[in-house]
Motif scaffolding. Structure first.
Motif, short mmCIF file in Angstrom:
data_model
loop_
_atom_site.label_atom_id
_atom_site.label_comp_id
_atom_site.label_asym_id
_atom_site.label_seq_id
_atom_site.Cartn_x
_atom_site.Cartn_y
_atom_site.Cartn_z
N ASP A 147 -23.69 7.33 20.82
CA ASP A 147 -24.15 7.64 22.31
C ASP A 147 -23.55 6.51 22.96
O ASP A 147 -24.01 5.33 23.30
CB ASP A 147 -25.40 7.92 22.42
CG ASP A 147 -25.72 8.37 23.81
OD1 ASP A 147 -24.78 8.67 24.51
OD2 ASP A 147 -26.96 8.71 24.17
N ASN B 198 -23.78 6.53 26.16
CA ASN B 198 -24.70 6.23 27.18
C ASN B 198 -25.40 4.94 26.91
O ASN B 198 -25.72 3.97 27.67
CB ASN B 198 -25.46 7.44 27.71
CG ASN B 198 -24.94 8.45 28.30
OD1 ASN B 198 -24.39 8.46 29.25
ND2 ASN B 198 -24.59 9.21 27.23
N CYS C 237 -20.12 11.01 26.47
CA CYS C 237 -20.12 11.61 25.00
C CYS C 237 -20.07 10.78 23.78
O CYS C 237 -20.53 9.30 24.02
CB CYS C 237 -18.67 12.34 24.67
SG CYS C 237 -17.03 11.41 24.92
N GLU C 238 -20.51 11.10 22.50
CA GLU C 238 -20.66 10.48 21.58
C GLU C 238 -19.48 10.16 20.83
O GLU C 238 -18.42 10.93 21.07
CB GLU C 238 -21.54 11.36 20.62
CG GLU C 238 -22.37 10.50 19.40
CD GLU C 238 -23.36 11.27 18.54
OE1 GLU C 238 -22.81 12.10 17.87
OE2 GLU C 238 -24.53 11.34 19.07
#
Length: 194
Positions: free
Chosen positions: A34, A36, A63-64
């Protein structure tokens, strides 16, 4: 003081050269990660500078990506660190990070493979920028656009970024407008096996 300063610069140079050389030899364990979480880790590491400069780091839902996590964290750290370092005096840095999965069309000028899916990560800032003829030269080892008295650094950070992108079979492109902004666009294959 001059000797201590020179010694500290030499130490940073040695550390950066070691980091650059390790990119070829370190284990390359790819994982779905991830993005994030990577950005949050980097924000935590750079927290003092972010607070000091009153920086805003704006992210969309990232996004991943299928990446080597520790290398990609280094990449994000270098790019956000540069955005903070090369900010305008008296102007809080505003760094925008976005990502999206795209399928490359047949016609493109980025050397992307047609019909292949990429994770496109964009990191843009409102800093001092650079002249467009440096778009590719900034990724060369020891390439510095400013004197060591203006901005600290060894001139290896963006070479490390480019090497990490290459380790992911990806591509990176820089664009900028002097005294306005800089943007780094990274394309990493979603599935490197096909």
């Amino acid at each position: 003081r001059r000797m201590q300063s020179a010694s500290a610069r030499m130490q940073r140079l040695i550390e950066d050269l070691l980091a650059f050389s390790r990119l070829n030899t370190a284990g390359r364990k790819f994982e779905n990660t991830d993005l994030n979480q990577i950005v949050k880790q980097v924000e935590s590491e750079l927290r003092e500078t972010i607070i000091e400069k009153k920086a805003i780091i704006e992210t969309t839902e990232l996004c991943e990506a299928y990446i080597i996590p520790f290398q990609f964290r280094q990449l994000v750290h270098n790019l956000i660190g540069n955005a903070l370092k090369f900010s305008k005096p008296e102007v809080p840095p505003h760094i925008k990070i976005e990502s999206i999965n795209i399928i490359c069309s047949e016609e493109n000028d980025k050397k992307l493979i047609p019909n292949k899916e990429y994770c496109h990560v964009s990191i843009k800032d409102n800093g001092i920028g650079f002249e467009t003829h440096f778009n590719t030269r900034i990724f060369e080892v020891f390439q510095r656009l400013h004197g060591k008295d203006q901005y600290a650094g060894t001139g290896i950070g963006l070479a490390i970024v480019k090497k990490i992108v290459e380790n992911h079979n990806g591509h990176i492109f820089a664009s900028s407008e002097l005294n306005e902004w800089s943007s780094f666009d990274i394309y990493i294959p979603v599935n490197p096996d096909n």
